[in-house]
Design an enzyme around this catalytic site. Structure first.
Site, PDB file in Angstrom:
ATOM      1  N   CYS A  35      -2.592  -3.578   7.384  1.00 19.66           N
ATOM      2  CA  CYS A  35      -2.430  -4.253   8.546  1.00 19.66           C
ATOM      3  C   CYS A  35      -2.627  -3.075   9.338  1.00 19.66           C
ATOM      4  O   CYS A  35      -2.734  -1.868   9.320  1.00 19.66           O
ATOM      5  CB  CYS A  35      -0.980  -3.864   8.894  1.00 19.66           C
ATOM      6  SG  CYS A  35       0.546  -3.108   8.007  1.00 19.66           S
ATOM      7  N   LEU A  52      11.604 -41.344   4.172  1.00 19.99           N
ATOM      8  CA  LEU A  52      11.362 -39.809   5.873  1.00 19.99           C
ATOM      9  C   LEU A  52       9.872 -39.223   4.840  1.00 19.99           C
ATOM     10  O   LEU A  52       8.798 -38.995   5.582  1.00 19.99           O
ATOM     11  CB  LEU A  52      12.194 -39.021   5.334  1.00 19.99           C
ATOM     12  CG  LEU A  52      12.083 -37.777   5.621  1.00 19.99           C
ATOM     13  CD1 LEU A  52      11.084 -37.725   7.239  1.00 19.99           C
ATOM     14  CD2 LEU A  52      13.307 -36.658   6.614  1.00 19.99           C
ATOM     15  N   SER A 106      20.369 -42.646  -8.877  1.00 20.92           N
ATOM     16  CA  SER A 106      19.158 -41.477  -9.507  1.00 20.92           C
ATOM     17  C   SER A 106      19.158 -40.735 -10.011  1.00 20.92           C
ATOM     18  O   SER A 106      18.288 -39.808 -10.923  1.00 20.92           O
ATOM     19  CB  SER A 106      18.834 -40.987  -7.797  1.00 20.92           C
ATOM     20  OG  SER A 106      19.110 -41.226  -7.413  1.00 20.92           O
ATOM     21  N   ARG A 145      20.382 -22.949  -7.160  1.00 19.00           N
ATOM     22  CA  ARG A 145      21.196 -22.450  -7.925  1.00 19.00           C
ATOM     23  C   ARG A 145      20.905 -21.446  -9.539  1.00 19.00           C
ATOM     24  O   ARG A 145      22.239 -21.211 -10.305  1.00 19.00           O
ATOM     25  CB  ARG A 145      22.437 -23.271  -8.406  1.00 19.00           C
ATOM     26  CG  ARG A 145      22.817 -24.570  -7.304  1.00 19.00           C
ATOM     27  CD  ARG A 145      23.689 -25.187  -7.416  1.00 19.00           C
ATOM     28  NE  ARG A 145      22.280 -26.353  -7.457  1.00 19.00           N
ATOM     29  CZ  ARG A 145      21.889 -27.262  -7.879  1.00 19.00           C
ATOM     30  NH1 ARG A 145      21.659 -26.905  -5.787  1.00 19.00           N
ATOM     31  NH2 ARG A 145      21.871 -28.489  -7.479  1.00 19.00           N
ATOM     32  N   PRO A 181      12.162 -42.025  -0.254  1.00 14.89           N
ATOM     33  CA  PRO A 181      10.813 -42.477   0.597  1.00 14.89           C
ATOM     34  C   PRO A 181      10.118 -43.044   1.761  1.00 14.89           C
ATOM     35  O   PRO A 181       9.255 -43.213   1.787  1.00 14.89           O
ATOM     36  CB  PRO A 181      10.985 -44.164  -0.396  1.00 14.89           C
ATOM     37  CG  PRO A 181      12.313 -44.086  -1.576  1.00 14.89           C
ATOM     38  CD  PRO A 181      13.317 -42.798  -0.675  1.00 14.89           C
ATOM     39  N   GLU A 186       1.113  -1.518   0.197  1.00 15.37           N
ATOM     40  CA  GLU A 186       0.345  -0.121   0.090  1.00 15.37           C
ATOM     41  C   GLU A 186       0.822   0.741   0.194  1.00 15.37           C
ATOM     42  O   GLU A 186       0.445   2.054  -0.524  1.00 15.37           O
ATOM     43  CB  GLU A 186      -0.563   0.190   1.476  1.00 15.37           C
ATOM     44  CG  GLU A 186      -2.066  -0.752   0.632  1.00 15.37           C
ATOM     45  CD  GLU A 186      -1.374  -2.763   2.637  1.00 15.37           C
ATOM     46  OE1 GLU A 186      -1.587  -2.608   2.648  1.00 15.37           O
ATOM     47  OE2 GLU A 186      -0.094  -2.335   2.446  1.00 15.37           O
ATOM     48  N   ALA A 218      14.860 -44.321  -7.705  1.00 20.11           N
ATOM     49  CA  ALA A 218      16.263 -44.885  -7.611  1.00 20.11           C
ATOM     50  C   ALA A 218      16.726 -46.071  -8.198  1.00 20.11           C
ATOM     51  O   ALA A 218      15.424 -47.266  -7.749  1.00 20.11           O
ATOM     52  CB  ALA A 218      16.796 -44.495  -6.358  1.00 20.11           C
TER      53      ALA A 218
END
Length: 386
Positions: free
Chosen positions: A81, A317, A174, A213, A315, A58, A168
């Site tokens: 706000c 986690l 992979s 990157r 796979p 704003e 993989a």
């Protein structure tokens, strides 16, 4: 009676949302907000919120208007706000500029605001319309809404996979299943995230860096781009302190369990390269079934103002996060390749033996990226409603 929005209100709000999206890589932990000032059917000022600590949308729009805001209609994607944060309240600037009307896409979920901005504007005699393209505005700020309403970030799980759901080969190879275009596309998702989360096994196997990157291609203004926080889940603190991930720009957090003795944590920290030691933090969280309590980790991230988390991990986690309902949506890059039954599956979720125990999702987006297909699958109710 509240004024109903007109067709012209929707048109200008779409333009305000496009402005808000300009801050998608730099505004966090603040929400992405855009603002347009319109007078006699013409735009006299516009702005967005670029970065925490900088002027809000704003204020930027009022400065762009150069005094032409008197009697104008303000289109803003989030409720202005009404509290003092890192910058003064926006409602004061709008009132002092003698804005005639304010059209708001969505109310601010922050309890410090939450309707107070609207009430202050109305008390000053300014007409207020709320709810124009509300869903679109909330979708742009899913992470901010999640942090305010659930006290934890919005979590996306990214998986690069073959057509038969493999990530993989049996020996761990992979690189690369998906195309160069898909890997470039992932950089944009990393850049819009406050944190990138992975597991110790992924770091050990890939020696990954998990950085953005391709910053030059993001076409950012002269703003200091912050690398996302890198978060490694390592319940046993088994990862090498010499891993490449600890030598990258930005900060890295290793989450382990509180049952691990503090002397081992201190010993591990001291093994880090001296030049990068100050950029690495080891945190001890509650333990759940001999592993880091993942919900506690999400709340820890929320407390540190992380809005969006991108999960790039293996796979096991990924499966644990899914099983606990902590993944809001999946970002799937599917390559037109078949790797066979001996290759590793995309997700490991133990305990599902009946079809009725499945984890349900809803397809949200589908787009071809190079030779691959990118799918977005919404998994949580929160993902489907924001």
């Amino acid at each position: 009676m509240k004024a109903a929005p007109s067709n012209i209100d929707f048109d200008f709000m779409r333009q305000a949302l496009a402005l808000a999206a300009l801050g998608q890589y730099t505004a966090h932990p603040n929400p992405r907000v855009g603002c347009i000032l319109v007078k006699e059917g013409h735009i006299v000022g516009q702005g967005c919120h670029w970065q925490t600590g900088c002027a809000h949308a704003e204020v930027n729009a009022l400065q762009d208007a150069k005094g032409e805001g008197v009697g104008a209609t303000c289109y803003v994607t989030l409720e202005p706000c009404a509290h003092v944060g890192r910058t003064p309240p926006c409602i004061h600037a709008l009132i002092e500029a003698k804005i005639k009307k304010v059209v708001i896409a969505t109310l601010d979920p922050n309890p410090k605001v939450a309707g107070k901005g609207v009430r202050a504007l109305e008390a000053a005699g300014i007409e207020v319309v709320v709810g124009v393209l509300q869903q679109e505005a909330q979708s742009l700020n899913k992470g901010f809404f999640s942090r305010m309403q659930r006290q934890r970030p919005y979590v996306r799980g990214k998986i690069g996979m073959s057509l038969d759901g493999r990530v993989a080969m049996a020996n761990g190879e992979s690189q690369w299943i998906t195309s160069v275009d898909s890997r470039a596309d992932v950089q944009y998702w990393r850049a819009r995230s406050g944190a990138i989360l992975t597991g110790s096994q992924t770091v050990k196997q890939d020696n990954c860096r998990l950085t953005v990157r391709q910053m030059k291609t993001l076409d950012l203004p002269e703003i200091s781009f912050q690398q996302p926080l890198r978060v490694i889940v390592d319940s046993k603190l088994s990862i090498s302190a010499q891993a490449e991930i600890f030598c990258q720009p930005g900060r890295t957090v290793v989450a382990t369990t509180s049952t691990l003795c503090s002397s081992k944590q201190k010993e591990w920290i001291n093994a880090l390269p001296l030049a990068h030691r100050s950029q690495v933090e080891c945190i001890a969280l509650a333990e759940k079934e001999n592993h880091v309590d993942l919900l506690a980790l999400m709340h820890w991230l929320g407390e540190r103002e992380i809005n969006d988390v991108l999960v790039e991990t293996g796979p096991t986690l990924m499966g644990a996060l899914l099983q606990q309902g902590l993944i809001d949506e999946l970002l799937l890059y599917i390559a037109p390749k078949l790797l066979g039954s001996e290759a590793k599956g995309m997700i490991h979720i133990p305990g599902i033996s009946k079809l009725a125990d499945h984890i349900a999702g809803a397809f949200a987006e589908m787009e071809q990226v190079g030779s691959d297909l990118r799918l977005v699958v919404k998994l949580s109710d929160f993902a489907r409603t924001t």
